[in-house]
Design a protein around this motif. Structure first.
Motif, PDB file in Angstrom:
ATOM      1  N   ILE A 153       0.843  -1.194   0.000  1.00 27.81           N
ATOM      2  CA  ILE A 153       0.000   0.000   0.000  1.00 27.81           C
ATOM      3  C   ILE A 153       0.882   1.250   0.000  1.00 27.81           C
ATOM      4  CG2 ILE A 153      -1.847   1.198   1.210  1.00 27.81           C
ATOM      5  CD1 ILE A 153      -2.740  -1.499   2.314  1.00 27.81           C
ATOM      6  N   ARG A 154       1.278   1.651  -1.172  1.00 26.00           N
ATOM      7  CA  ARG A 154       2.146   2.817  -1.332  1.00 26.00           C
ATOM      8  C   ARG A 154       1.689   3.619  -2.543  1.00 26.00           C
ATOM      9  NH1 ARG A 154       3.213   1.185   2.873  1.00 26.00           N
ATOM     10  NH2 ARG A 154       5.200   0.653   3.836  1.00 26.00           N
ATOM     11  N   ALA A 155       1.949   4.920  -2.490  1.00 28.22           N
ATOM     12  CA  ALA A 155       1.575   5.794  -3.603  1.00 28.22           C
ATOM     13  C   ALA A 155       2.769   6.656  -3.990  1.00 28.22           C
ATOM     14  CB  ALA A 155       0.408   6.680  -3.186  1.00 28.22           C
ATOM     15  N   PRO A 156       2.911   6.946  -5.280  1.00 28.41           N
ATOM     16  CA  PRO A 156       4.042   7.770  -5.693  1.00 28.41           C
ATOM     17  C   PRO A 156       3.794   9.241  -5.378  1.00 28.41           C
ATOM     18  CG  PRO A 156       2.681   7.241  -7.588  1.00 28.41           C
ATOM     19  CD  PRO A 156       2.054   6.554  -6.413  1.00 28.41           C
ATOM     20  N   PHE A 157       4.855   9.906  -4.986  1.00 29.88           N
ATOM     21  CA  PHE A 157       4.803  11.358  -4.802  1.00 29.88           C
ATOM     22  C   PHE A 157       6.035  11.894  -5.529  1.00 29.88           C
ATOM     23  CE2 PHE A 157       5.731  15.123  -1.944  1.00 29.88           C
ATOM     24  CZ  PHE A 157       4.692  15.893  -2.405  1.00 29.88           C
ATOM     25  N   GLY A 158       5.814  12.492  -6.671  1.00 29.05           N
ATOM     26  CA  GLY A 158       6.934  12.953  -7.487  1.00 29.05           C
ATOM     27  C   GLY A 158       6.622  12.729  -8.947  1.00 29.05           C
ATOM     28  N   ARG A 159       7.404  13.308  -9.817  1.00 30.01           N
ATOM     29  CA  ARG A 159       7.143  13.245 -11.262  1.00 30.01           C
ATOM     30  C   ARG A 159       7.629  11.920 -11.822  1.00 30.01           C
ATOM     31  NH1 ARG A 159       5.760  13.338 -16.189  1.00 30.01           N
ATOM     32  NH2 ARG A 159       5.377  15.319 -17.253  1.00 30.01           N
ATOM     33  N   VAL A 160       6.700  11.183 -12.392  1.00 28.62           N
ATOM     34  CA  VAL A 160       7.017   9.875 -12.970  1.00 28.62           C
ATOM     35  C   VAL A 160       7.194  10.047 -14.474  1.00 28.62           C
ATOM     36  CG1 VAL A 160       6.086   7.570 -13.388  1.00 28.62           C
ATOM     37  CG2 VAL A 160       5.748   8.663 -11.162  1.00 28.62           C
ATOM     38  N   LEU A 161       8.274   9.491 -15.003  1.00 33.28           N
ATOM     39  CA  LEU A 161       8.523   9.615 -16.443  1.00 33.28           C
ATOM     40  C   LEU A 161       7.776   8.522 -17.194  1.00 33.28           C
ATOM     41  CD1 LEU A 161      12.372  10.320 -16.512  1.00 33.28           C
ATOM     42  CD2 LEU A 161      10.491  11.965 -16.545  1.00 33.28           C
ATOM     43  N   SER A 162       7.503   8.795 -18.463  1.00 32.79           N
ATOM     44  CA  SER A 162       6.911   7.750 -19.290  1.00 32.79           C
ATOM     45  C   SER A 162       7.997   6.710 -19.569  1.00 32.79           C
ATOM     46  CB  SER A 162       6.375   8.331 -20.597  1.00 32.79           C
ATOM     47  OG  SER A 162       7.431   8.553 -21.485  1.00 32.79           O
ATOM     48  N   PRO A 163       7.591   5.458 -19.846  1.00 35.88           N
ATOM     49  CA  PRO A 163       8.610   4.401 -20.012  1.00 35.88           C
ATOM     50  C   PRO A 163       9.677   4.748 -21.037  1.00 35.88           C
ATOM     51  CG  PRO A 163       6.382   3.486 -20.063  1.00 35.88           C
ATOM     52  CD  PRO A 163       6.230   4.959 -19.991  1.00 35.88           C
ATOM     53  N   ARG A 164       9.283   5.427 -22.094  1.00 30.37           N
ATOM     54  CA  ARG A 164      10.255   5.732 -23.145  1.00 30.37           C
ATOM     55  C   ARG A 164      11.215   6.853 -22.762  1.00 30.37           C
ATOM     56  NH1 ARG A 164       9.512   2.958 -27.752  1.00 30.37           N
ATOM     57  NH2 ARG A 164       7.459   2.090 -28.175  1.00 30.37           N
ATOM     58  N   GLU A 165      10.849   7.584 -21.731  1.00 30.42           N
ATOM     59  CA  GLU A 165      11.748   8.687 -21.303  1.00 30.42           C
ATOM     60  C   GLU A 165      12.778   8.219 -20.281  1.00 30.42           C
ATOM     61  OE1 GLU A 165       8.705  12.500 -21.558  1.00 30.42           O
ATOM     62  OE2 GLU A 165       8.602  11.146 -19.844  1.00 30.42           O
ATOM     63  N   LEU A 166      12.664   6.978 -19.842  1.00 29.74           N
ATOM     64  CA  LEU A 166      13.576   6.514 -18.785  1.00 29.74           C
ATOM     65  C   LEU A 166      15.007   6.422 -19.308  1.00 29.74           C
ATOM     66  CD1 LEU A 166      11.454   3.654 -17.180  1.00 29.74           C
ATOM     67  CD2 LEU A 166      11.795   5.978 -16.339  1.00 29.74           C
ATOM     68  N   PRO A 167      15.958   6.901 -18.533  1.00 26.39           N
ATOM     69  CA  PRO A 167      17.359   6.870 -18.989  1.00 26.39           C
ATOM     70  C   PRO A 167      17.984   5.494 -18.747  1.00 26.39           C
ATOM     71  CG  PRO A 167      17.221   7.958 -16.873  1.00 26.39           C
ATOM     72  CD  PRO A 167      15.813   7.564 -17.234  1.00 26.39           C
ATOM     73  N   LEU A 168      17.366   4.463 -19.293  1.00 27.65           N
ATOM     74  CA  LEU A 168      17.857   3.108 -19.067  1.00 27.65           C
ATOM     75  C   LEU A 168      18.609   2.620 -20.297  1.00 27.65           C
ATOM     76  CD1 LEU A 168      14.723   1.496 -17.372  1.00 27.65           C
ATOM     77  CD2 LEU A 168      16.828   2.259 -16.271  1.00 27.65           C
ATOM     78  N   THR A 169      19.780   2.067 -20.064  1.00 25.72           N
ATOM     79  CA  THR A 169      20.553   1.499 -21.167  1.00 25.72           C
ATOM     80  C   THR A 169      20.783   0.022 -20.866  1.00 25.72           C
ATOM     81  OG1 THR A 169      22.554   2.193 -20.048  1.00 25.72           O
ATOM     82  CG2 THR A 169      21.733   3.645 -21.778  1.00 25.72           C
TER      83      THR A 169
END
Lengths: 543, 366
Positions: A153-169
């Motif tokens: 039971i948790r909720a996000p607080f903060g700006r969540v990026l769209s999956p395509r914007e994630l800086p994942l390599t």
């Protein structure tokens, strides 16, 4: 015939009448001493009585002067129905009774608009009560066990990026972060909302803060508390506990002088920053702290003289959403090194969806939450006309915002928090759950907290005197004699117990629909017995 | 409750093998249909492995419409296999007039692999739309080396109808994913029968996805091929496709998307930043409810995993020549009676099992 001046205020003009039984009264004076509104007084009344004082019946008619308790015929000292007299009376000799024929609304505008605290007394209708959690796991899939299974039971607080914007390599069979993303805190989906030191007594604020810290430290529930517009004690700003607090900045910027001075000494980041643009109880109005409540310590925290403190309706210098994002969001993000989520709170309005759209398009990705405050939110002080006649219900507004994000595929990117009337009937978990199914990530509540501390105000005109500085429960006053009525530890414990029950009730609602994490946007879990509500919210109508 | 199954074999097998895997698992009125996706084809299609194969069921008019469309869009027909049904009386099957499995050559001007992938998808979607509008048929897959057959009825009778018991060498494949139940909870729609297929990804699911609404609302905006949503199990396929094909993430992250670790466990992980970010941004792709999936990947690998509470079973067994995945072990016992059962794998709630082309089994905990 006796001459009557009909313009004179009479007791039967007042919203509450004192029902007094002289025959039961011991004349102890407790009721008069306890009435913070000075609504009752001791008077000597001449009475014609038949008494018998002999062993044998010997009735004698006498004229006696008796001390009795009498209600004042004065709007300035009217009874608010708080019932403190009834609480202290040892003999059940006195209590306030609602007067259905009161003329207060007509008579009390001699000195301008009526001011009061509390919630709307006119628009307290309960959309959420016509909604039922109606999609229950039966045979086709097992319900979970609310006691045995684990729930997230948790909720996000903060700006969540769209999956395509994630800086994942991709590196081998692993993903790596190329650079950091906007800060997101996963918190408990119930935020203690913004009631300032000033609006609340220091001790009441302290009780809420104590409960917050206890829930975090001892119960593993990351509940966050918003400071309200009025700053925080420096000691708290410079403590480890700051991480549990969301510091609010509103149009008056009250308290920020001290906050900024404390920043170099902070040992941890705050839980978040909340920019208050508006508030559901009095949209379009700034904060209001009547002079009566601007006690010395409030002056110190806010850095102001003893005077009525009216925050402007707008943040000065802002005239558009984009500008607010560029100026306020950016500077507050920068102030804490882009490590702390910055959210914005607006009063629910016919325009909320437009604002949410605009924020979702913010190219800097710096708006970390959209708090929508509905008409049933509470306030410490406002014009009654604002409380009762301005605002917007929050339920459909949360739904509208969520669905508009869905249409663009942007749901979840700026977490939605709904407030204003959550827990109005005491059942905050059910309210929260339904709001979450409709698209909210979490909820915020304030009034229910002070009610747990002892506030006896309600939506039928009871008390509603938060603005007077005479709060009979010691919660919304700075009068040290009244504040003494509040037991901080017991108050904090009431809040903790309530939130622990809230948590269990959330599980009780998640389990039958078979969800182990929060069902954000799971409108299919809800049905409504009100066709209009069902149609508006896009859920099933049932009867 | 439906049962799902899959066979991955070094030697091509007939569909009857899949039926033998599934039939012992029947319970109650489970057996209300038959649907399978065959990949890595042999038999009549062995010469055309690199050419897209259209699998459809339709009326005569539907067949004509499709032919006209394909001609107009420069697809050249190379080969076709039209089963001649065994129309015995009293078969429990709701057959359509025609079942067409036809290989095409790509239009000459489309050469790049990515452009070809896109074209095949767009063509399938256009055909589906066209047939839906007129009510003339169903198109299930259009992809090289992949065949889909779905029908409503008793799987034994459906197999008789299509001569699947004959093992006549026409239909053979190294990979078969299969399911024997129609969507009995709602109106029966042919498109709602698993397995589902999209651009090389095949998926079967047993169970329930209680986050259907939030998954669906999100997926609709992610990719043009995410359509239909006749079944809550399509969500699993679309998320698999999105994670592997669109985001191009390693396969291990699929499980992290559909059943993310609890926050308390995430916090202990060395890769918590990555996992938290994924959980945040793909929150609307999380799956809840009791379920197990079997998936086939474009490169021929197969995968299975189950929900985070392990409320639905799945078992993997093999003998070195063949691996079978099945909801219940009785199916595997039927087709692989001599295997070493001590090596059977019952994946746990955090586990992913992948079988590669050499039938090596890889398993890991998320």
């Amino acid at each position: 015939m006796e001459t009557i001046k009909v313009q004179d205020v009479a007791v039967n003009d007042l919203p509450w009448r004192i029902e007094y039984h002289a025959e039961r009264c011991t004349r102890c004076g407790s009721c008069v001493a306890s009435c913070s509104f000075n609504a009752i007084e001791v008077v000597v009344q001449r009475q014609s009585m038949t008494v018998s004082e002999q062993n044998q019946p010997s009735p004698v008619r006498r004229q006696l002067a008796l001390a009795i308790i009498k209600q004042k015929k004065d709007l300035a000292y009217m009874c608010r129905g708080c019932g403190m007299c009834e609480r202290v009376c040892p003999n059940n000799a006195i209590r306030p009774v609602r007067n259905p024929d009161d003329r207060k609304a007509l008579l009390s505008r001699d000195n301008g608009p009526i001011k009061r605290g509390g919630r709307t007394n006119l628009n307290a209708q309960r959309t959420l009560d016509s909604i039922i959690v109606g999609r229950i796991s039966q045979m086709t899939d097992p319900a979970l066990d609310s006691v045995r299974h684990t729930f997230d039971i948790r909720a996000p607080f903060g700006r969540v990026l769209s999956p395509r914007e994630l800086p994942l390599t991709v590196s081998g069979d692993k993903l790596e972060m190329a650079h950091r993303t906007p800060p997101v805190r996963w918190i408990y989906p119930l935020i203690f909302s913004d009631m300032s030191i000033g609006a609340l007594s220091t001790r009441a604020w302290e009780a809420v803060a104590l409960a917050t810290a206890y829930l975090n430290e001892k119960c593993n529930l990351p509940v966050r508390m918003s400071s309200g517009e009025g700053g925080m004690p420096v000691k708290l700003l410079e403590s480890e506990y700051l991480k549990y607090f969301i510091i609010q900045i509103a149009s008056g910027h009250f308290g920020w002088n001290r906050i900024i001075k404390a920043m170099p000494h902070m040992v941890t980041d705050p839980g978040g920053i909340l920019i208050k643009i508006g508030q559901g109880a009095k949209p379009g109005d700034g904060g209001l702290l009547p002079e009566a409540k601007v006690a010395e310590h409030v002056q110190a925290i806010r850095g102001v003289p003893k005077a009525t403190l009216s925050s402007p309706p707008n943040h000065q210098g802002l005239y558009s959403i984009e500008e607010s994002v560029q100026k306020m969001h950016l500077s507050l993000n920068a102030a804490f090194g882009f490590r702390v989520p910055v959210a914005v709170k607006c009063a629910a309005s016919a325009t909320s969806v437009a604002v949410y759209h605009n924020l979702l398009r913010d190219p800097y990705k710096i708006c970390g939450g959209f708090f929508i405050d509905g008409i049933q939110g509470g306030t410490g002080a406002a014009a009654e006309v604002s409380l009762d006649h301005t605002g917007h219900p929050v339920v459909s507004k949360i739904r509208d915002c969520y669905l508009s994000a869905v249409r663009q595929g942007l749901q979840g990117q700026i977490p939605l928090y709904g407030g204003g009337g959550i827990g109005l009937t005491g059942n905050a978990a059910a309210d929260a759950f339904k709001m979450i199914c409709l698209g909210a990530n979490g909820v915020f509540c304030g009034k229910v907290l002070i009610q747990l501390l002892g506030c006896i105000g309600n939506e039928k005109g009871r008390c509603n005197a938060c603005n007077t500085g005479k709060c009979p429960t010691g919660i919304c006053t700075q009068d040290p004699r009244l504040v003494k009525r509040l037991d901080v530890d017991r108050g904090a414990q009431k809040i903790v117990d309530y939130v622990l029950a809230f948590d269990k009730e959330l599980r009780k609602l998640m389990a039958p629909i078979g969800n182990s994490s929060l069902p954000v946007g799971r409108s299919d879990a809800l049905v409504s017995t009100d066709k209009a509500v069902a149609d508006k919210l896009g859920i099933q109508y049932v009867c | 409750m439906c049962r799902i199954g899959a066979i991955k074999s070094k030697v091509p097998v007939h569909p009857s093998k899949a039926l033998h895997l599934m039939l012992p698992q029947q319970e109650g009125y489970d057996n209300s249909g038959f649907a399978m996706v065959m990949q890595d084809l042999y038999g009549v299609f062995s010469q055309y492995k690199d050419k897209p194969l259209l699998s459809m069921a339709c009326t005569r008019e539907g067949a004509r419409l499709v032919e006209e469309y394909m001609d107009k869009h420069h697809f050249t027909q190379l080969a076709a296999w039209v089963p001649v049904p065994d129309k015995q009386p009293n078969l429990n099957i709701e057959a359509l007039p025609f079942y067409i499995f036809r290989n095409y050559d790509y239009p000459e001007f489309v050469k790049e692999p990515e452009a070809r992938e896109a074209l095949l998808l767009d063509t399938r979607l256009a055909l589906r739309r066209m047939l839906e509008e007129t009510g003339e048929g169903y198109v299930y897959s259009f992809w090289p080396d992949v065949l889909t057959l779905k029908e409503i009825g008793d799987p034994r009778d459906i197999a008789t109808y299509f001569h699947l018991w004959d093992d006549n060498g026409c239909l053979l494949a190294k990979n078969i994913i299969v399911q024997c139940r129609q969507n009995t909870n709602y109106d029966i729609v042919r498109y709602a029968a698993h397995p589902f297929f999209l651009q090389g990804y095949t998926l079967c699911a047993n169970g329930e996805n209680t986050f259907f609404t939030k998954n669906t609302e999100f997926q609709k905006s992610l990719f043009r091929g995410y359509i239909g949503f006749e079944s809550d199990s399509q969500n699993f396929l679309y998320t698999l496709h999105y994670v592997l094909h669109e985001l191009k993430w390693p396969i291990s992250y699929y499980k992290h998307v559909i059943t993310p670790l609890p926050f308390s466990e995430l916090a202990q992980r060395p890769d918590r930043d990555v996992l938290m970010t994924i959980r945040q941004s793909l929150a609307h792709l999380e799956i809840n409810g009791p379920n197990t999936i079997i998936a086939g990947l474009p490169d021929g690998r197969m995968m299975t995993c189950c929900d985070s509470k392990k409320l639905r079973p799945v078992v993997v067994g093999g003998d070195g020549e063949m691996v079978a995945i099945s909801s219940e072990v009785c199916g595997i016992n039927e087709i692989l009676p001599n295997r070493d059962t001590s090596k059977d794998i019952y994946p746990n709630e955090r586990e992913v099992v992948v079988i590669n082309q050499d039938l090596e089994v890889e398993r890991w905990k998320q």
